[in-house]
Design a protein around this motif. Sequence first.
Motif, PDB file in Angstrom:
ATOM      1  N   MET A 197     -10.154 -12.687 -62.096  1.00 13.62           N
ATOM      2  CA  MET A 197     -11.005 -12.826 -63.217  1.00 13.62           C
ATOM      3  C   MET A 197     -10.493 -12.383 -64.633  1.00 13.62           C
ATOM      4  O   MET A 197     -10.204 -13.014 -65.535  1.00 13.62           O
ATOM      5  CB  MET A 197     -12.462 -12.530 -63.077  1.00 13.62           C
ATOM      6  N   ALA A 198     -10.112 -11.096 -64.587  1.00 14.40           N
ATOM      7  CA  ALA A 198      -9.593 -10.378 -65.591  1.00 14.40           C
ATOM      8  C   ALA A 198      -8.533 -10.942 -66.064  1.00 14.40           C
ATOM      9  O   ALA A 198      -8.149 -11.065 -67.253  1.00 14.40           O
ATOM     10  CB  ALA A 198      -9.632  -8.880 -65.545  1.00 14.40           C
ATOM     11  N   GLU A 199      -7.384 -11.350 -65.237  1.00 16.62           N
ATOM     12  CA  GLU A 199      -6.259 -12.069 -65.400  1.00 16.62           C
ATOM     13  C   GLU A 199      -6.297 -13.165 -66.105  1.00 16.62           C
ATOM     14  O   GLU A 199      -5.445 -13.745 -67.058  1.00 16.62           O
ATOM     15  CB  GLU A 199      -5.253 -11.932 -64.386  1.00 16.62           C
ATOM     16  N   GLN A 200      -7.104 -14.080 -65.541  1.00 15.53           N
ATOM     17  CA  GLN A 200      -7.463 -15.470 -66.076  1.00 15.53           C
ATOM     18  C   GLN A 200      -7.941 -15.174 -67.738  1.00 15.53           C
ATOM     19  O   GLN A 200      -7.647 -16.093 -68.618  1.00 15.53           O
ATOM     20  CB  GLN A 200      -8.518 -16.230 -65.315  1.00 15.53           C
ATOM     21  N   ILE A 201      -8.806 -14.359 -67.854  1.00 18.22           N
ATOM     22  CA  ILE A 201      -9.510 -14.092 -69.251  1.00 18.22           C
ATOM     23  C   ILE A 201      -8.438 -13.734 -70.117  1.00 18.22           C
ATOM     24  O   ILE A 201      -8.358 -14.101 -71.254  1.00 18.22           O
ATOM     25  CB  ILE A 201     -10.677 -13.185 -69.115  1.00 18.22           C
ATOM     26  N   GLU A 202      -7.724 -12.812 -69.685  1.00 19.13           N
ATOM     27  CA  GLU A 202      -6.520 -12.037 -70.498  1.00 19.13           C
ATOM     28  C   GLU A 202      -5.485 -13.175 -70.807  1.00 19.13           C
ATOM     29  O   GLU A 202      -5.147 -13.556 -71.985  1.00 19.13           O
ATOM     30  CB  GLU A 202      -5.948 -10.916 -70.014  1.00 19.13           C
ATOM     31  N   LEU A 203      -5.346 -14.069 -69.812  1.00 17.50           N
ATOM     32  CA  LEU A 203      -4.176 -15.170 -70.105  1.00 17.50           C
ATOM     33  C   LEU A 203      -4.537 -16.303 -70.899  1.00 17.50           C
ATOM     34  O   LEU A 203      -3.831 -16.719 -71.679  1.00 17.50           O
ATOM     35  CB  LEU A 203      -3.797 -15.626 -68.613  1.00 17.50           C
ATOM     36  N   ASN A 204      -5.914 -16.532 -70.869  1.00 20.44           N
ATOM     37  CA  ASN A 204      -6.461 -17.809 -71.677  1.00 20.44           C
ATOM     38  C   ASN A 204      -6.803 -17.377 -72.942  1.00 20.44           C
ATOM     39  O   ASN A 204      -6.951 -18.272 -73.881  1.00 20.44           O
ATOM     40  CB  ASN A 204      -7.365 -18.627 -70.835  1.00 20.44           C
ATOM     41  N   GLY A 206      -6.879 -14.043 -74.216  1.00 18.38           N
ATOM     42  CA  GLY A 206      -6.627 -12.661 -74.590  1.00 18.38           C
ATOM     43  C   GLY A 206      -6.238 -12.446 -76.007  1.00 18.38           C
ATOM     44  O   GLY A 206      -6.415 -11.724 -76.701  1.00 18.38           O
ATOM     45  N   LYS A 207      -5.447 -13.559 -76.645  1.00 14.57           N
ATOM     46  CA  LYS A 207      -5.044 -13.473 -78.020  1.00 14.57           C
ATOM     47  C   LYS A 207      -6.208 -13.624 -78.848  1.00 14.57           C
ATOM     48  O   LYS A 207      -6.243 -12.803 -79.844  1.00 14.57           O
ATOM     49  CB  LYS A 207      -4.109 -14.647 -78.348  1.00 14.57           C
ATOM     50  N   ASP A 208      -7.202 -14.534 -78.480  1.00 15.43           N
ATOM     51  CA  ASP A 208      -8.349 -14.398 -79.181  1.00 15.43           C
ATOM     52  C   ASP A 208      -9.468 -13.102 -79.297  1.00 15.43           C
ATOM     53  O   ASP A 208      -9.656 -12.903 -80.314  1.00 15.43           O
ATOM     54  CB  ASP A 208      -9.335 -15.688 -78.702  1.00 15.43           C
ATOM     55  N   LEU A 209      -9.099 -12.424 -78.150  1.00 18.41           N
ATOM     56  CA  LEU A 209     -10.113 -11.108 -77.952  1.00 18.41           C
ATOM     57  C   LEU A 209      -9.257 -10.143 -78.976  1.00 18.41           C
ATOM     58  O   LEU A 209      -9.835  -9.501 -79.453  1.00 18.41           O
ATOM     59  CB  LEU A 209      -9.834 -10.674 -76.606  1.00 18.41           C
ATOM     60  N   GLN A 210      -8.000 -10.201 -78.969  1.00 22.30           N
ATOM     61  CA  GLN A 210      -7.383  -9.344 -79.818  1.00 22.30           C
ATOM     62  C   GLN A 210      -7.287  -9.588 -81.279  1.00 22.30           C
ATOM     63  O   GLN A 210      -7.725  -8.420 -82.022  1.00 22.30           O
ATOM     64  CB  GLN A 210      -5.623  -9.282 -79.502  1.00 22.30           C
ATOM     65  N   LYS A 211      -7.535 -10.756 -81.770  1.00 24.51           N
ATOM     66  CA  LYS A 211      -7.875 -11.237 -83.038  1.00 24.51           C
ATOM     67  C   LYS A 211      -9.407 -10.675 -83.213  1.00 24.51           C
ATOM     68  O   LYS A 211      -9.699 -10.109 -84.270  1.00 24.51           O
ATOM     69  CB  LYS A 211      -7.902 -12.528 -83.414  1.00 24.51           C
ATOM     70  N   VAL A 212     -10.353 -10.982 -82.283  1.00 21.28           N
ATOM     71  CA  VAL A 212     -11.767 -10.257 -82.544  1.00 21.28           C
ATOM     72  C   VAL A 212     -11.874  -8.822 -82.598  1.00 21.28           C
ATOM     73  O   VAL A 212     -12.525  -8.395 -83.506  1.00 21.28           O
ATOM     74  CB  VAL A 212     -12.807 -10.964 -81.323  1.00 21.28           C
ATOM     75  N   ARG A 213     -10.920  -8.005 -81.823  1.00 30.74           N
ATOM     76  CA  ARG A 213     -10.887  -6.663 -81.910  1.00 30.74           C
ATOM     77  C   ARG A 213     -10.470  -6.054 -83.319  1.00 30.74           C
ATOM     78  O   ARG A 213     -10.966  -5.429 -84.064  1.00 30.74           O
ATOM     79  CB  ARG A 213      -9.971  -6.112 -80.907  1.00 30.74           C
ATOM     80  N   ILE A 214      -9.300  -6.773 -83.876  1.00 30.51           N
ATOM     81  CA  ILE A 214      -8.681  -6.324 -85.071  1.00 30.51           C
ATOM     82  C   ILE A 214      -9.820  -6.694 -86.320  1.00 30.51           C
ATOM     83  O   ILE A 214     -10.025  -5.826 -87.021  1.00 30.51           O
ATOM     84  CB  ILE A 214      -7.362  -7.158 -85.311  1.00 30.51           C
ATOM     85  N   ASN A 215     -10.242  -8.117 -86.044  1.00 28.06           N
ATOM     86  CA  ASN A 215     -11.147  -8.433 -87.275  1.00 28.06           C
ATOM     87  C   ASN A 215     -12.450  -7.517 -87.323  1.00 28.06           C
ATOM     88  O   ASN A 215     -12.837  -6.871 -88.274  1.00 28.06           O
ATOM     89  CB  ASN A 215     -11.649  -9.585 -86.971  1.00 28.06           C
TER      90      ASN A 215
END
Length: 241
Positions: A197-204, A206-215
């Motif tokens: 589940m974590a791999e699928q979330i990070e794969l699909n 993950g980039k959006d989550l990084q943007k959310v973290r940075i923002n």
Amino acid sequence: MLDQLIDKAARLLQQPSTQEFMTAKLHQWLRTEYRRLEKFLPTQWLSEQGAQVATRAIVSTIADINEDPHHPLRRSFDRYVAQMIRRIEHDEQTGEKLQQWQRALLDNETLHGYMGQVLTDVRGYMQADLAKPDSRLRHHLQTMLKEFGDTLAENKALNHTVNEAVINSAVYLGPQVSDFLTSHIRTTIENWDEREMAEQIELNIGKDLQKVRINGTIVGGLIGGILFFLERGIDVLVSLA
């Protein structure tokens, strides 16, 4: 279908290879059945002449069938097809025979292997042809699709029929496809473990989550800085008062 068969048969009979094949068969038959005649008659010449006569006769008959839409052979063919359709629809014995043939084909491992090899060869041919700049398959597909599009644009009745067929198919298949996709997605997610589940979330995403973290970090820092300066400003104002 009958017109296409007639056209194919006429072309096949007119090919030199077909006439050579018929000549060889006639020659073999004369040598087998009438061995003594070979000593007195030119069997090879007779075979060639016989093949040419047979070819001309068959081609002439085919031409007559092709030119006459009411030819007796056409009517016989239509009657035979109509009888076969009625037998398939209403005759239980014929239906059972068809089912037996179907089961025999489905259980035939040799046929499965042969069909698999044919499909593999066809796929390889298509891939090799499509990779060429002057692909014949691509040209035929483009021509066919263009002609179909032109026909749809000109024939309003056909256009309406195709639209109705697409709409009816969508109405019929929509609920089934929706239920299948929903069930498939639910089953797939339920079978995932935590790591997958974590791999699928990070794969699909993950980039959006990084943007959310940075923002979030940037916005949080700005708000913290504004609050700090507001607090310091209030303290300054209070001390001056």
